[in-house]
Design an enzyme around this catalytic site. Structure first.
Site, PDB file in Angstrom:
ATOM      1  N   GLU A  91      -3.721  -7.776  -1.131  1.00 30.34           N
ATOM      2  CA  GLU A  91      -2.320  -8.029  -0.753  1.00 30.34           C
ATOM      3  C   GLU A  91      -2.221  -9.067   0.364  1.00 30.34           C
ATOM      4  OE1 GLU A  91       0.602  -7.343  -1.923  1.00 30.34           O
ATOM      5  OE2 GLU A  91       0.047  -5.946  -3.497  1.00 30.34           O
TER       6      GLU A  91
ATOM      7  N   PRO B  38       9.331  11.223   3.623  1.00 31.68           N
ATOM      8  CA  PRO B  38      10.463  10.586   2.938  1.00 31.68           C
ATOM      9  C   PRO B  38      11.483   9.972   3.898  1.00 31.68           C
ATOM     10  CG  PRO B  38      10.041  12.755   2.010  1.00 31.68           C
ATOM     11  CD  PRO B  38       9.164  12.616   3.221  1.00 31.68           C
TER      12      PRO B  38
ATOM     13  N   GLU C 118       8.574 -17.288   5.484  1.00 38.22           N
ATOM     14  CA  GLU C 118       7.889 -17.757   6.681  1.00 38.22           C
ATOM     15  C   GLU C 118       6.787 -16.776   7.060  1.00 38.22           C
ATOM     16  OE1 GLU C 118       9.249 -19.070  11.211  1.00 38.22           O
ATOM     17  OE2 GLU C 118      10.751 -18.409   9.774  1.00 38.22           O
TER      18      GLU C 118
END
Length: 148
Positions: free
Chosen positions: A55, A76, A114
């Protein structure tokens, strides 16, 4: 946060990267219009550590070595995100600190607006809502990973 139950749950990773001045690498994502720590989904067949490396590279062009698990986040209340298109997702996020070992941000993902480093006391106002807790935990001296 929307009080509805999440429609989907995804395993995810997030990676904090510091420069030598202890500034934090953040990326402004086009899909949500917010500054974020490099993060994303774990793909079938890969470990969370492999996902973290992939990633970061896909988003920033940087090659990293994850060297510390900061925590695992699944609450959650803090891990549910509503996308601009209305999708409601709960993430179970493995959060790492990593060191840059190669690459360049010149190859950053075109889905990012950016990439920049920010001092902890000068973070952008439009930061993804779950990140402030993660940043506090990253600066902790605690050796054991947080489970939140």
């Amino acid at each position: 946060m929307n009080k509805q139950k999440p429609i989907n749950m995804y395993p995810a990773v997030a990676v904090i990267i510091f420069d030598k001045q202890k500034r934090i690498l953040l990326q402004k994502r086009a899909d949500v219009g917010l500054w974020t720590i490099p993060a994303g989904h774990v793909m079938p067949g890969e470990t969370v550590e492999e996902a973290a490396v992939r990633e970061v590279y896909e988003d920033t062009g940087l090659i990293v070595d994850p060297h510390r698990l900061i925590g695992v986040y699944s609450d959650p209340e803090s891990q549910t995100f509503e996308y601009p298109d209305g999708r409601l997702v709960q993430f179970v996020t493995s959060y790492f600190e990593a060191e840059i070992t190669g690459g360049t941000t010149e190859k950053k993902n075109k889905a990012l607006i950016e990439i920049d480093y920010f001092a902890p006391n000068r973070l952008p106002h439009d930061l993804l809502p779950m990140h402030p807790r993660w940043l506090v935990d990253a600066f902790s001296d605690r050796r054991a990973a947080f489970v939140r």
